[in-house]
Design an enzyme around this catalytic site. Structure first.
Site, PDB file in Angstrom:
ATOM      1  N   ASP A 100       0.815  -1.056   0.020  1.00  0.00           N
ATOM      2  CA  ASP A 100       0.048   0.053   0.106  1.00  0.00           C
ATOM      3  C   ASP A 100       0.722   1.194   0.047  1.00  0.00           C
ATOM      4  OD1 ASP A 100       1.005  -0.004   2.603  1.00  0.00           O
ATOM      5  OD2 ASP A 100      -0.985   0.192   3.640  1.00  0.00           O
ATOM      6  N   HIS A 145      10.776 -23.669   8.693  1.00  0.00           N
ATOM      7  CA  HIS A 145       9.808 -24.467   9.672  1.00  0.00           C
ATOM      8  C   HIS A 145       8.507 -24.369   8.845  1.00  0.00           C
ATOM      9  CE1 HIS A 145      12.370 -24.922  13.613  1.00  0.00           C
ATOM     10  NE2 HIS A 145      12.935 -25.414  12.524  1.00  0.00           N
ATOM     11  N   HIS A 159       8.064 -30.648  10.354  1.00  0.00           N
ATOM     12  CA  HIS A 159       7.183 -29.463  10.215  1.00  0.00           C
ATOM     13  C   HIS A 159       6.228 -29.594   9.011  1.00  0.00           C
ATOM     14  CE1 HIS A 159      10.177 -27.512  12.540  1.00  0.00           C
ATOM     15  NE2 HIS A 159      11.295 -28.292  11.684  1.00  0.00           N
TER      16      HIS A 159
END
Ligand code: RB5
Length: 151
Positions: free
Chosen positions: A9, A99, A134
């Site tokens: 933005d 991860h 993970h």
């Protein structure tokens, strides 16, 4: 290096421009999805098209920048398959990939300086997802996403 989309933005535009140059130096093919002037805009209008492209696989990864990074991360994580990580330090940026296999990196343009933002970007891009336990955890998130979409 693969294709990478970037959007911001007004509060993140200056940092977005700097990261765009940095990504080009790293050899990435950069897709700039705006905003391209300083007029105040609503971050969902610029974050959504990018998150949509990552969600449908059109681009493998993206970077979003707003003032704090909070709005863009809340927004991006509404999209199926998007794992957006708001990072404020290099360790977290690396872990976001290792991860969490984050496919969108989110940075606060009013929080991080350009040097730090570049290093966080580099750390995320160079890191490798570790998989294993993970992946099991991400699979659980995917299951929750599927369950919630049926409601
Ligand atoms: C804009 O003022 C600001 O609210 C926005 O860039 C972002 O920080 C929202 O989370």
């Amino acid at each position: 290096m693969e294709r990478i989309a970037i959007a911001s933005d007004h509060a993140g535009r200056e940092l977005k421009e700097d990261l765009k140059e940095f990504l080009k130096v790293l050899g990435a093919e950069v897709m700039d999805m705006g905003v391209n002037n300083d007029t105040a805009v609503d971050y969902p209008d610029y974050g959504s098209p990018l998150a949509e492209k990552v969600s449908n696989g059109e681009v493998p990864k993206g970077i979003l920048v707003c003032g704090t990074g909070i709005g863009m991360s809340i927004l991006a994580n509404k999209f199926k398959g998007v794992r957006a990580a708001l990072v404020n330090d290099v360790y977290t940026a690396r872990m976001a990939k290792e991860h969490n296999d984050a496919n969108i990196l989110v940075i606060g343009g009013r929080i991080a300086g350009k040097g730090l933002a570049r290093e966080m970007t580099r750390a995320w891009l160079e890191a490798k997802f570790e998989g294993g336990r993970h992946q099991r955890r991400l699979d659980k998130i995917t299951e929750i996403e599927k369950r919630n979409n049926k409601k």
